[in-house]
Scaffold this motif. Structure first.
Motif, PDB file in Angstrom:
ATOM      1  N   SER A 241       0.821  -1.205   0.000  1.00  0.00           N
ATOM      2  CA  SER A 241       0.000   0.000   0.000  1.00  0.00           C
ATOM      3  C   SER A 241       0.857   1.257   0.000  1.00  0.00           C
ATOM      4  O   SER A 241       0.622   2.196  -0.775  1.00  0.00           O
ATOM      5  N   ARG A 242       1.878   1.289   0.855  1.00  0.00           N
ATOM      6  CA  ARG A 242       2.754   2.467   0.912  1.00  0.00           C
ATOM      7  C   ARG A 242       3.503   2.651  -0.408  1.00  0.00           C
ATOM      8  O   ARG A 242       3.708   3.776  -0.874  1.00  0.00           O
ATOM      9  N   PHE A 243       3.920   1.528  -0.999  1.00  0.00           N
ATOM     10  CA  PHE A 243       4.649   1.613  -2.263  1.00  0.00           C
ATOM     11  C   PHE A 243       3.774   2.191  -3.368  1.00  0.00           C
ATOM     12  O   PHE A 243       4.159   3.157  -4.042  1.00  0.00           O
ATOM     13  N   PHE A 244       2.602   1.616  -3.573  1.00  0.00           N
ATOM     14  CA  PHE A 244       1.765   2.072  -4.687  1.00  0.00           C
ATOM     15  C   PHE A 244       1.180   3.463  -4.443  1.00  0.00           C
ATOM     16  O   PHE A 244       1.032   4.246  -5.392  1.00  0.00           O
ATOM     17  N   ASP A 245       0.849   3.786  -3.190  1.00  0.00           N
ATOM     18  CA  ASP A 245       0.389   5.148  -2.891  1.00  0.00           C
ATOM     19  C   ASP A 245       1.482   6.159  -3.223  1.00  0.00           C
ATOM     20  O   ASP A 245       1.221   7.212  -3.818  1.00  0.00           O
ATOM     21  N   GLY A 246       2.725   5.841  -2.833  1.00  0.00           N
ATOM     22  CA  GLY A 246       3.843   6.739  -3.106  1.00  0.00           C
ATOM     23  C   GLY A 246       4.153   6.844  -4.588  1.00  0.00           C
ATOM     24  O   GLY A 246       4.459   7.923  -5.102  1.00  0.00           O
ATOM     25  N   LEU A 247       4.071   5.712  -5.293  1.00  0.00           N
ATOM     26  CA  LEU A 247       4.328   5.712  -6.730  1.00  0.00           C
ATOM     27  C   LEU A 247       3.284   6.540  -7.465  1.00  0.00           C
ATOM     28  O   LEU A 247       3.622   7.332  -8.358  1.00  0.00           O
ATOM     29  N   TYR A 248       2.038   6.379  -7.078  1.00  0.00           N
ATOM     30  CA  TYR A 248       0.953   7.141  -7.712  1.00  0.00           C
ATOM     31  C   TYR A 248       1.197   8.641  -7.551  1.00  0.00           C
ATOM     32  O   TYR A 248       1.046   9.412  -8.498  1.00  0.00           O
ATOM     33  N   ALA A 249       1.593   9.039  -6.343  1.00  0.00           N
ATOM     34  CA  ALA A 249       1.823  10.467  -6.078  1.00  0.00           C
ATOM     35  C   ALA A 249       3.035  10.993  -6.838  1.00  0.00           C
ATOM     36  O   ALA A 249       3.043  12.141  -7.288  1.00  0.00           O
ATOM     37  N   SER A 250       4.068  10.169  -7.004  1.00  0.00           N
ATOM     38  CA  SER A 250       5.316  10.646  -7.604  1.00  0.00           C
ATOM     39  C   SER A 250       5.239  10.820  -9.111  1.00  0.00           C
ATOM     40  O   SER A 250       6.086  11.488  -9.707  1.00  0.00           O
ATOM     41  N   LEU A 251       4.224  10.225  -9.743  1.00  0.00           N
ATOM     42  CA  LEU A 251       4.074  10.325 -11.196  1.00  0.00           C
ATOM     43  C   LEU A 251       3.214  11.522 -11.583  1.00  0.00           C
ATOM     44  O   LEU A 251       2.282  11.891 -10.867  1.00  0.00           O
ATOM     45  N   LYS A 252       3.551  12.121 -12.724  1.00  0.00           N
ATOM     46  CA  LYS A 252       2.756  13.230 -13.230  1.00  0.00           C
ATOM     47  C   LYS A 252       1.375  12.744 -13.663  1.00  0.00           C
ATOM     48  O   LYS A 252       1.174  11.563 -13.918  1.00  0.00           O
ATOM     49  N   ARG A 253       0.438  13.672 -13.749  1.00  0.00           N
ATOM     50  CA  ARG A 253      -0.888  13.341 -14.278  1.00  0.00           C
ATOM     51  C   ARG A 253      -0.724  12.791 -15.688  1.00  0.00           C
ATOM     52  O   ARG A 253      -0.090  13.411 -16.531  1.00  0.00           O
ATOM     53  N   GLY A 254      -1.261  11.633 -15.952  1.00  0.00           N
ATOM     54  CA  GLY A 254      -1.058  10.976 -17.236  1.00  0.00           C
ATOM     55  C   GLY A 254       0.217  10.158 -17.285  1.00  0.00           C
ATOM     56  O   GLY A 254       0.545   9.596 -18.326  1.00  0.00           O
ATOM     57  N   GLY A 255       0.952  10.088 -16.150  1.00  0.00           N
ATOM     58  CA  GLY A 255       2.182   9.304 -16.091  1.00  0.00           C
ATOM     59  C   GLY A 255       1.912   7.816 -16.160  1.00  0.00           C
ATOM     60  O   GLY A 255       0.795   7.352 -15.923  1.00  0.00           O
ATOM     61  N   LYS A 256       2.947   7.053 -16.502  1.00  0.00           N
ATOM     62  CA  LYS A 256       2.799   5.619 -16.700  1.00  0.00           C
ATOM     63  C   LYS A 256       3.892   4.865 -15.955  1.00  0.00           C
ATOM     64  O   LYS A 256       4.958   5.401 -15.683  1.00  0.00           O
ATOM     65  N   ALA A 257       3.624   3.617 -15.644  1.00  0.00           N
ATOM     66  CA  ALA A 257       4.616   2.746 -15.010  1.00  0.00           C
ATOM     67  C   ALA A 257       4.437   1.330 -15.526  1.00  0.00           C
ATOM     68  O   ALA A 257       3.305   0.888 -15.767  1.00  0.00           O
ATOM     69  N   VAL A 258       5.563   0.632 -15.698  1.00  0.00           N
ATOM     70  CA  VAL A 258       5.522  -0.788 -16.035  1.00  0.00           C
ATOM     71  C   VAL A 258       6.432  -1.524 -15.055  1.00  0.00           C
ATOM     72  O   VAL A 258       7.618  -1.212 -14.952  1.00  0.00           O
ATOM     73  N   LEU A 259       5.858  -2.472 -14.330  1.00  0.00           N
ATOM     74  CA  LEU A 259       6.580  -3.208 -13.298  1.00  0.00           C
ATOM     75  C   LEU A 259       6.609  -4.679 -13.671  1.00  0.00           C
ATOM     76  O   LEU A 259       5.564  -5.343 -13.715  1.00  0.00           O
ATOM     77  N   GLN A 260       7.793  -5.203 -13.950  1.00  0.00           N
ATOM     78  CA  GLN A 260       7.940  -6.636 -14.207  1.00  0.00           C
ATOM     79  C   GLN A 260       8.210  -7.318 -12.868  1.00  0.00           C
ATOM     80  O   GLN A 260       9.035  -6.859 -12.085  1.00  0.00           O
TER      81      GLN A 260
END
Length: 272
Positions: free
Chosen positions: A137-156
């Motif tokens: 939860s802390r990881f994904f909440d922090g990742l969501y906040a750190s990305l710009k609006r419209g930002g993307k992430a790919v996690l293998q």
């Protein structure tokens, strides 16, 4: 064969010897480069971007980001891995940090994020006072906040079982991401799983919503609950019901929540 995350925490498992062995293996280098290129293919970034490399290790993924013209910052929990990265003169800035404690950057810092073979480590609780759900939860909440609006992430990542797969994807959706799961080489020993995420819509990098980009690909399962959450109303819900619902949601996220009592949600009298 035992999985590394079942043996020791990552900062202990990747000591000086293991970090050098990992980095100098031609097989590991080839696999890491291939998966990083796959991540960039799924991100489909329109131009040179500012990227966060989560679990960057010794900078193997960073080399591919350099080749593609991106600027990057790497974070990792293993000091020995980062020491090897420094010895190799990686171009990205490096941060010693535990992703299970969140992403320690200002909101809207990054255009995109990548991670190769790291997120599954969050599913292991290393002490009785730590829960995998809380770390995710802390990881994904922090990742969501750190990305710009419209930002993307790919996690293998390599989930050990269906439970871990569900925990990871569920935590991403709860954080607000639109999420698509892409499986390469399914039902083989070379199977690789990619979690493809997007933050809202709009913004310079958004283009099509990434869930639409991966929808229809063979082996893709899309989990997108944003519209469902927006559309669902809570008409007729009392204050106590609202409080109980929020407390239950926080418990599922692994947060510490006070016990329920007969006073929970009770309206207090004004005292003079």
């Amino acid at each position: 064969m035992s999985r590394p995350e079942d043996i020791l925490p990552p900062d202990l498992f990747y000591n000086d010897g293991e970090s050098k062995k990992y980095t100098t293996s031609s097989r590991i280098q080839s696999i890491q480069a291939s998966m990083t290129r796959r991540c960039l293919e799924l991100l489909d970034l329109p131009s040179s971007s500012f990227i966060l490399d989560i679990g960057c290790g010794s900078g193997l993924s960073g080399e591919i980001l350099d080749e593609e013209g991106h600027t990057w910052v790497g974070m990792d929990i293993a000091p020995s891995m980062l020491a090897v990265a420094l010895d190799r003169d990686t171009t990205g800035d490096l941060l010693l940090a535990d992703m299970g404690q969140g992403i320690p950057f200002r909101p809207g810092t990054f255009d995109a994020a990548v991670s190769v073979s790291a997120v599954q480590w969050l599913c292991n609780a290393e002490s009785s006072d730590v829960s995998p759900q809380g770390r995710l939860s802390r990881f994904f909440d922090g990742l969501y906040a750190s990305l710009k609006r419209g930002g993307k992430a790919v996690l293998q990542f390599y989930p050990k079982n269906e439970l871990q797969r569900t925990m990871i994807t569920g935590a991403a959706v709860k954080a607000g991401f639109g999420a698509g799961l892409l499986e390469d080489d399914p039902d083989t020993k070379n199977q690789k799983l990619y979690l493809v995420l997007t933050v809202g819509s709009g913004g310079e990098l958004s283009g099509r919503d990434i869930t639409d980009s991966v929808r229809g690909m063979e082996g893709v399962e899309v989990l997108d609950e944003r519209k469902r959450h927006t559309a669902s109303g809570r008409k007729g819900e009392s204050t106590k019901q609202w409080i109980m619902r929020k407390k239950e949601r926080d418990r599922r996220k692994g947060k510490v929540v006070k016990k329920d009592s007969k006073y929970t949600g009770r309206k207090r009298r004004i005292a003079f």
